[in-house]
Write a protein that holds these residues in place. Sequence first.
Motif, PDB file in Angstrom:
ATOM      1  N   MET A  56      10.211  -7.437  10.308  1.00 28.10           N
ATOM      2  CA  MET A  56      10.001  -8.283   9.123  1.00 28.10           C
ATOM      3  C   MET A  56       9.258  -7.520   8.036  1.00 28.10           C
ATOM      4  N   LEU A  57       8.263  -6.739   8.406  1.00 29.05           N
ATOM      5  CA  LEU A  57       7.531  -5.944   7.412  1.00 29.05           C
ATOM      6  C   LEU A  57       8.461  -4.962   6.708  1.00 29.05           C
ATOM      7  N   LYS A  58       9.415  -4.399   7.431  1.00 32.52           N
ATOM      8  CA  LYS A  58      10.380  -3.487   6.816  1.00 32.52           C
ATOM      9  C   LYS A  58      11.260  -4.225   5.821  1.00 32.52           C
ATOM     10  N   VAL A  59      11.722  -5.431   6.166  1.00 34.14           N
ATOM     11  CA  VAL A  59      12.543  -6.219   5.241  1.00 34.14           C
ATOM     12  C   VAL A  59      11.749  -6.509   3.958  1.00 34.14           C
ATOM     13  N   ILE A  60      10.493  -6.887   4.108  1.00 33.38           N
ATOM     14  CA  ILE A  60       9.652  -7.169   2.930  1.00 33.38           C
ATOM     15  C   ILE A  60       9.468  -5.905   2.098  1.00 33.38           C
ATOM     16  N   ASN A  61       9.144  -4.801   2.749  1.00 35.47           N
ATOM     17  CA  ASN A  61       8.904  -3.539   2.046  1.00 35.47           C
ATOM     18  C   ASN A  61      10.154  -3.044   1.318  1.00 35.47           C
TER      19      ASN A  61
END
Length: 109
Positions: A56-61
């Motif tokens: 999820m952090l990768k999608v946000i980033n």
Amino acid sequence: MKMIIAIVQDQDSQELSEKLVKHNFRATKLATTGGFLRAGNTTFLSGVEDDRVDEMLKVINDTCGNREQLVSPITPMGGSADSYIPYPVEVEVGGATVFVMPVETFHQF
């Protein structure tokens, strides 16, 4: 399980919402206002299993990039504003502020 709170700029919120759905993340969107630029933000609240937090952090980033924007400074408080000329200032906006917190229990009714 973790609670992810992601505060993003309004212009990134629709694309982020679509990508979260595409990656099978559920999130609640809240309209919020930032204190620095007094601009509209969107806050996403999402409960995420521990093994999917990095995803999820990768999608946000990948979705919420930084960019430069010209803004007019706010008139100073307490002094004379007669001689104050608000020249636009270039600031970096965008990106995301993300909080990841442990969740002790989770109930869905």
